[in-house]
Design a protein around this motif. Sequence first.
Motif, PDB file in Angstrom:
ATOM      1  N   LEU A 174     -14.884   6.370 -36.059  1.00 15.80           N
ATOM      2  CA  LEU A 174     -13.434   6.215 -35.940  1.00 15.80           C
ATOM      3  C   LEU A 174     -13.059   4.805 -36.375  1.00 15.80           C
ATOM      4  CD1 LEU A 174     -10.600   7.190 -34.956  1.00 15.80           C
ATOM      5  CD2 LEU A 174     -11.248   6.352 -32.679  1.00 15.80           C
ATOM      6  N   LYS A 175     -12.149   4.727 -37.325  1.00 14.56           N
ATOM      7  CA  LYS A 175     -11.688   3.424 -37.808  1.00 14.56           C
ATOM      8  C   LYS A 175     -10.159   3.418 -37.788  1.00 14.56           C
ATOM      9  CE  LYS A 175     -12.081   0.203 -41.703  1.00 14.56           C
ATOM     10  NZ  LYS A 175     -12.623   0.015 -43.067  1.00 14.56           N
ATOM     11  N   VAL A 176      -9.590   2.493 -37.038  1.00 11.11           N
ATOM     12  CA  VAL A 176      -8.139   2.388 -36.889  1.00 11.11           C
ATOM     13  C   VAL A 176      -7.701   1.052 -37.486  1.00 11.11           C
ATOM     14  CG1 VAL A 176      -6.251   2.217 -35.205  1.00 11.11           C
ATOM     15  CG2 VAL A 176      -8.146   3.810 -34.812  1.00 11.11           C
ATOM     16  N   SER A 177      -6.723   1.096 -38.388  1.00 10.36           N
ATOM     17  CA  SER A 177      -6.309  -0.126 -39.102  1.00 10.36           C
ATOM     18  C   SER A 177      -4.796  -0.316 -39.032  1.00 10.36           C
ATOM     19  CB  SER A 177      -6.732  -0.044 -40.577  1.00 10.36           C
ATOM     20  OG  SER A 177      -8.112   0.224 -40.703  1.00 10.36           O
ATOM     21  N   ASN A 178      -4.390  -1.430 -38.419  1.00 13.70           N
ATOM     22  CA  ASN A 178      -2.973  -1.870 -38.430  1.00 13.70           C
ATOM     23  C   ASN A 178      -1.996  -0.781 -37.995  1.00 13.70           C
ATOM     24  OD1 ASN A 178      -4.230  -3.168 -41.360  1.00 13.70           O
ATOM     25  ND2 ASN A 178      -3.721  -4.518 -39.664  1.00 13.70           N
ATOM     26  N   LEU A 179      -2.356  -0.084 -36.928  1.00 10.66           N
ATOM     27  CA  LEU A 179      -1.573   1.065 -36.483  1.00 10.66           C
ATOM     28  C   LEU A 179      -0.293   0.631 -35.774  1.00 10.66           C
ATOM     29  CD1 LEU A 179      -2.580   3.972 -36.838  1.00 10.66           C
ATOM     30  CD2 LEU A 179      -3.111   4.010 -34.410  1.00 10.66           C
ATOM     31  N   GLU A 180       0.803   1.319 -36.105  1.00 16.22           N
ATOM     32  CA  GLU A 180       2.060   1.118 -35.396  1.00 16.22           C
ATOM     33  C   GLU A 180       2.708   2.460 -35.137  1.00 16.22           C
ATOM     34  OE1 GLU A 180       4.784  -1.779 -36.879  1.00 16.22           O
ATOM     35  OE2 GLU A 180       3.241  -3.310 -37.139  1.00 16.22           O
ATOM     36  N   LYS A 181       3.356   2.575 -33.963  1.00 15.65           N
ATOM     37  CA  LYS A 181       4.077   3.799 -33.618  1.00 15.65           C
ATOM     38  C   LYS A 181       5.361   3.435 -32.873  1.00 15.65           C
ATOM     39  CE  LYS A 181       4.661   8.264 -33.344  1.00 15.65           C
ATOM     40  NZ  LYS A 181       4.889   9.086 -34.545  1.00 15.65           N
ATOM     41  N   THR A 182       6.473   3.942 -33.372  1.00 13.95           N
ATOM     42  CA  THR A 182       7.784   3.665 -32.787  1.00 13.95           C
ATOM     43  C   THR A 182       8.494   4.980 -32.501  1.00 13.95           C
ATOM     44  OG1 THR A 182       7.959   1.591 -34.006  1.00 13.95           O
ATOM     45  CG2 THR A 182      10.001   2.505 -33.140  1.00 13.95           C
ATOM     46  N   TYR A 183       9.143   5.056 -31.359  1.00 13.02           N
ATOM     47  CA  TYR A 183       9.947   6.224 -30.999  1.00 13.02           C
ATOM     48  C   TYR A 183      11.411   5.818 -30.894  1.00 13.02           C
ATOM     49  CZ  TYR A 183       5.606   8.652 -29.801  1.00 13.02           C
ATOM     50  OH  TYR A 183       4.362   9.228 -29.852  1.00 13.02           O
ATOM     51  N   SER A 184      12.293   6.730 -31.265  1.00 13.09           N
ATOM     52  CA  SER A 184      13.729   6.482 -31.125  1.00 13.09           C
ATOM     53  C   SER A 184      14.215   7.058 -29.808  1.00 13.09           C
ATOM     54  CB  SER A 184      14.502   7.129 -32.277  1.00 13.09           C
ATOM     55  OG  SER A 184      14.140   6.525 -33.502  1.00 13.09           O
ATOM     56  N   SER A 185      14.990   6.261 -29.094  1.00 10.32           N
ATOM     57  CA  SER A 185      15.592   6.712 -27.840  1.00 10.32           C
ATOM     58  C   SER A 185      17.081   6.416 -27.926  1.00 10.32           C
ATOM     59  CB  SER A 185      14.955   5.987 -26.658  1.00 10.32           C
ATOM     60  OG  SER A 185      15.561   6.373 -25.452  1.00 10.32           O
ATOM     61  N   GLY A 186      17.843   7.446 -28.334  1.00  6.26           N
ATOM     62  CA  GLY A 186      19.260   7.208 -28.592  1.00  6.26           C
ATOM     63  C   GLY A 186      19.401   6.297 -29.794  1.00  6.26           C
ATOM     64  N   LYS A 204      18.376   3.204 -29.704  1.00  4.72           N
ATOM     65  CA  LYS A 204      17.341   2.175 -29.588  1.00  4.72           C
ATOM     66  C   LYS A 204      16.013   2.668 -30.154  1.00  4.72           C
ATOM     67  CE  LYS A 204      19.231   0.015 -25.415  1.00  4.72           C
ATOM     68  NZ  LYS A 204      18.942  -0.324 -24.007  1.00  4.72           N
ATOM     69  N   LYS A 205      15.196   1.728 -30.599  1.00  5.61           N
ATOM     70  CA  LYS A 205      13.850   2.040 -31.056  1.00  5.61           C
ATOM     71  C   LYS A 205      12.845   1.377 -30.114  1.00  5.61           C
ATOM     72  CE  LYS A 205      14.319   3.255 -35.876  1.00  5.61           C
ATOM     73  NZ  LYS A 205      13.745   3.078 -37.228  1.00  5.61           N
ATOM     74  N   LEU A 206      11.866   2.163 -29.692  1.00  7.04           N
ATOM     75  CA  LEU A 206      10.852   1.657 -28.784  1.00  7.04           C
ATOM     76  C   LEU A 206       9.510   1.631 -29.512  1.00  7.04           C
ATOM     77  CD1 LEU A 206       9.912   0.890 -25.885  1.00  7.04           C
ATOM     78  CD2 LEU A 206       9.571   3.349 -25.486  1.00  7.04           C
ATOM     79  N   THR A 207       8.961   0.442 -29.703  1.00  2.00           N
ATOM     80  CA  THR A 207       7.655   0.299 -30.341  1.00  2.00           C
ATOM     81  C   THR A 207       6.572   0.473 -29.274  1.00  2.00           C
ATOM     82  OG1 THR A 207       8.519  -1.157 -32.053  1.00  2.00           O
ATOM     83  CG2 THR A 207       6.145  -1.211 -31.683  1.00  2.00           C
ATOM     84  N   VAL A 208       5.829   1.578 -29.371  1.00  2.00           N
ATOM     85  CA  VAL A 208       4.817   1.901 -28.367  1.00  2.00           C
ATOM     86  C   VAL A 208       3.479   1.248 -28.701  1.00  2.00           C
ATOM     87  CG1 VAL A 208       3.648   3.799 -27.184  1.00  2.00           C
ATOM     88  CG2 VAL A 208       5.985   4.099 -27.979  1.00  2.00           C
ATOM     89  N   LEU A 209       3.158   1.149 -29.989  1.00  2.00           N
ATOM     90  CA  LEU A 209       1.916   0.527 -30.443  1.00  2.00           C
ATOM     91  C   LEU A 209       2.232  -0.400 -31.608  1.00  2.00           C
ATOM     92  CD1 LEU A 209      -0.399   3.683 -30.474  1.00  2.00           C
ATOM     93  CD2 LEU A 209      -0.499   1.810 -28.815  1.00  2.00           C
ATOM     94  N   LYS A 210       1.602  -1.562 -31.623  1.00  2.00           N
ATOM     95  CA  LYS A 210       1.867  -2.528 -32.680  1.00  2.00           C
ATOM     96  C   LYS A 210       0.579  -3.212 -33.122  1.00  2.00           C
ATOM     97  CE  LYS A 210       4.859  -6.466 -33.767  1.00  2.00           C
ATOM     98  NZ  LYS A 210       5.717  -5.924 -34.804  1.00  2.00           N
ATOM     99  N   ASP A 211       0.288  -3.105 -34.432  1.00  2.00           N
ATOM    100  CA  ASP A 211      -0.839  -3.798 -35.061  1.00  2.00           C
ATOM    101  C   ASP A 211      -2.166  -3.539 -34.341  1.00  2.00           C
ATOM    102  OD1 ASP A 211      -1.950  -5.329 -37.078  1.00  2.00           O
ATOM    103  OD2 ASP A 211      -1.755  -7.200 -35.953  1.00  2.00           O
ATOM    104  N   ILE A 212      -2.506  -2.264 -34.187  1.00  6.45           N
ATOM    105  CA  ILE A 212      -3.740  -1.864 -33.498  1.00  6.45           C
ATOM    106  C   ILE A 212      -4.845  -1.629 -34.527  1.00  6.45           C
ATOM    107  CG2 ILE A 212      -4.818  -0.149 -32.001  1.00  6.45           C
ATOM    108  CD1 ILE A 212      -2.670  -1.657 -30.534  1.00  6.45           C
TER     109      ILE A 212
END
Length: 228
Positions: A5-17, A19-27
């Motif tokens: 398993l190799k994870v590179s520079n992962l980011e995940k953002t969810y929209s809430s109304g 607003k945007k919520l960044t759940v994961l940043k630069d993983i």
Amino acid sequence: MTKILKVSNLEKTYSSGSKKLTVLKDISFTVEEKETFAIVGPSGSGKTTLLGLCAGLDQPDHGAIELCGEEMDSLSEDERAILRNKKVGFVFQDFQLLPTLTALENVAVPLELLGAKNAEKAGKEWLEKVGLGDRLHHYPSQLSGGEQQRVALARAFSNDPEILFADEPTGNLDAETGEKVEKLLFELNTETGTTLVIVTHDIELAQKTGHILRLKGGKIIENTLTSQ
């Protein structure tokens, strides 16, 4: 060692109304073949989201994941599902057994769907291995939480996965039962040589693995080998 398993520079953002919520940043991290690996952090730190991304259950907004030698972003949804079915095992906090199937059917039916021969025989062998040889024909509602999780372990290991993801595998169990399930999980993992990735808030469980990745606020704050 081969990286499974190799994870590179992962980011995940969810929209809430609006607003945007960044759940994961630069993983970024790697998991070696046959390694035991824990992802820890408080509730809301992004652990379960990260597991879902690593297993191809969801897609990141940015970054890349390579699982079992496959670049996940180059695969279609169907191809990701095939990869999971053939090479990935899952254990969840809430067991996720099918209530209308017996313990044996919960293990054997997924094997049958994969085209395995002697699926019922293999299911019986795995349930015997986890100490449930006398509970083959019981339904989930007739089993205790610990027994249900042992069925889930039998199901997860039965297709000989290259990597197994366990999301809070003892989260719904009392301390004594949880310890027994933990012991069984590590014993089966050692026996099969599967790579094990555990998501947990339980630091004692994490310290039984060989590698700990600690998240806080969607970022990595620690990535260390343990003395295991």
